[in-house]
Scaffold this motif. Structure first.
Motif, PDB file in Angstrom:
ATOM      1  N   GLN A 128     -27.009 109.928   0.563  1.00 21.59           N
ATOM      2  CA  GLN A 128     -27.190 108.957  -0.556  1.00 21.59           C
ATOM      3  C   GLN A 128     -27.971 109.621  -1.729  1.00 21.59           C
ATOM      4  OE1 GLN A 128     -28.665 104.653   0.795  1.00 21.59           O
ATOM      5  NE2 GLN A 128     -29.374 106.282   2.637  1.00 21.59           N
ATOM      6  N   GLU A 133     -18.067 107.112   9.499  1.00 19.43           N
ATOM      7  CA  GLU A 133     -18.166 107.110   8.037  1.00 19.43           C
ATOM      8  C   GLU A 133     -19.683 107.595   7.600  1.00 19.43           C
ATOM      9  OE1 GLU A 133     -16.891 103.500   6.568  1.00 19.43           O
ATOM     10  OE2 GLU A 133     -14.782 104.257   6.253  1.00 19.43           O
ATOM     11  N   LYS A 170     -19.717 111.352   0.345  1.00 23.20           N
ATOM     12  CA  LYS A 170     -18.979 110.684   1.650  1.00 23.20           C
ATOM     13  C   LYS A 170     -18.120 111.317   2.161  1.00 23.20           C
ATOM     14  CE  LYS A 170     -19.488 106.211  -0.984  1.00 23.20           C
ATOM     15  NZ  LYS A 170     -19.217 104.844  -1.489  1.00 23.20           N
ATOM     16  N   LYS A 171     -18.369 111.418   3.707  1.00 25.40           N
ATOM     17  CA  LYS A 171     -17.229 112.080   4.388  1.00 25.40           C
ATOM     18  C   LYS A 171     -17.520 111.451   6.022  1.00 25.40           C
ATOM     19  CE  LYS A 171     -18.393 116.523   5.326  1.00 25.40           C
ATOM     20  NZ  LYS A 171     -18.872 117.874   5.193  1.00 25.40           N
ATOM     21  N   GLU A 196     -22.603 109.009   4.718  1.00 22.92           N
ATOM     22  CA  GLU A 196     -23.037 109.440   3.333  1.00 22.92           C
ATOM     23  C   GLU A 196     -24.348 109.789   3.087  1.00 22.92           C
ATOM     24  OE1 GLU A 196     -22.976 106.792  -1.073  1.00 22.92           O
ATOM     25  OE2 GLU A 196     -22.724 105.573   0.900  1.00 22.92           O
TER      26      GLU A 196
END
Length: 282
Positions: free
Chosen positions: A106, A102, A138-139, A104
């Motif tokens: 920010q 995961e 987020k990916k 992200e």
């Protein structure tokens, strides 16, 4: 002529009679003027003595650079990408694994235009892969069906290249499109056995394009969790997805799954790339 001459004689006579008075008046005027000038000089000098320290400090400050360019540069730098929950998924075919993490972005002020990475482990590494990150996106980072002899150890992600672009005001409107791509009515059906046949696990969901735009392709990234751990990652391409279109999707999963905790589906599309949009007349 006699009257004018008489006036001139009278003025001359008056000046002659009062010359001493006029002399004293001139002297007193000069004394007063001198005192006034000295008074101003003394007043200004007293001000200088009073504020000399502050004046010198002001001159000193003028020669110093009060702008902290290092602090400004640090403040305007993009926030680092966070990577967590690195997971190795063992596939049914021996020696094949899905590598997933995961990630992200920010920062809401920066786009990560190009992010090139690879997975590395003791004694091996995957091929490099590329992706992008929209602001605050987020990916997942992943390499699927990776052939590895043994279960990877010391599993990490190596960043090869990363490039940023600041978000401009005109880009904000496009970014809002992403929230209009919806996935609803998600249903999970576990792996079952019937009549000596194995029915694979299945996911059903509805994909809704609520935006006013049509897209050549949007990847639906489907992640399945047990607790906080990812146990399956599937990519489903939604091709020629038109504005205001709803699609009912059914996907058979390759892994035998009997129960899940949660399912997340996120759209992956670089909404800032104009080539992803279908022409309006298409």
């Amino acid at each position: 002529m006699q009257e004018k001459e008489l006036k001139k004689l009278n003025i001359a006579y008056w000046l002659l009679e009062h010359r001493k008075l006029l002399k004293y008046i001139l002297i007193y005027f000069l004394i007063a003027l001198n005192l006034f000038i000295w008074g101003i000089a003394i007043y200004q000098f007293s001000l200088f003595l009073t504020y000399r320290k502050a004046y010198n400090q002001m001159l000193n400050d003028l020669t110093q650079d009060k702008i902290d360019y290092l602090a400004i540069h640090k403040h305007n730098q993009p926030l680092p990408l966070t990577i967590q929950n690195k997971t190795i998924i063992t596939l049914p075919i021996k020696g094949e694994y899905d590598l997933v993490a995961e990630a992200e972005n920010q920062d809401s002020r920066w786009v990560i235009k190009n992010f090139e990475y690879k997975f590395v482990w003791s004694g091996g590494e995957s091929d490099s892969n590329r992706t992008f990150f929209l602001p605050s996106e987020k990916k997942y980072l992943f390499v699927l069906n990776q052939k590895i002899k043994n279960l990877p150890k010391n599993f990490q992600i190596k960043i090869i290249k990363i490039s940023y672009q600041r978000v401009r005001p005109k880009m904000r409107k496009k970014l809002s499109i992403l929230s209009q791509l919806k996935f609803r009515k998600v249903i999970f059906s576990p792996t079952m056995r019937a009549n000596q046949k194995i029915i694979p696990a299945q996911i059903k969901f509805q994909a809704i394009n609520q935006s006013a735009y049509s897209f050549w392709q949007v990847n639906a990234i489907i992640s399945i969790y047990q607790g906080s751990r990812i146990i399956n990652l599937t990519i489903y391409p939604l091709r020629n997805w038109r504005a205001d279109e709803k699609r009912n999707i059914e996907i058979n999963l390759s892994l035998p799954l009997t129960s899940v905790t949660s399912i997340k589906i996120i759209p992956e599309i670089n909404i800032l790339d104009k080539s992803v949009f279908m022409p309006l007349n298409n």
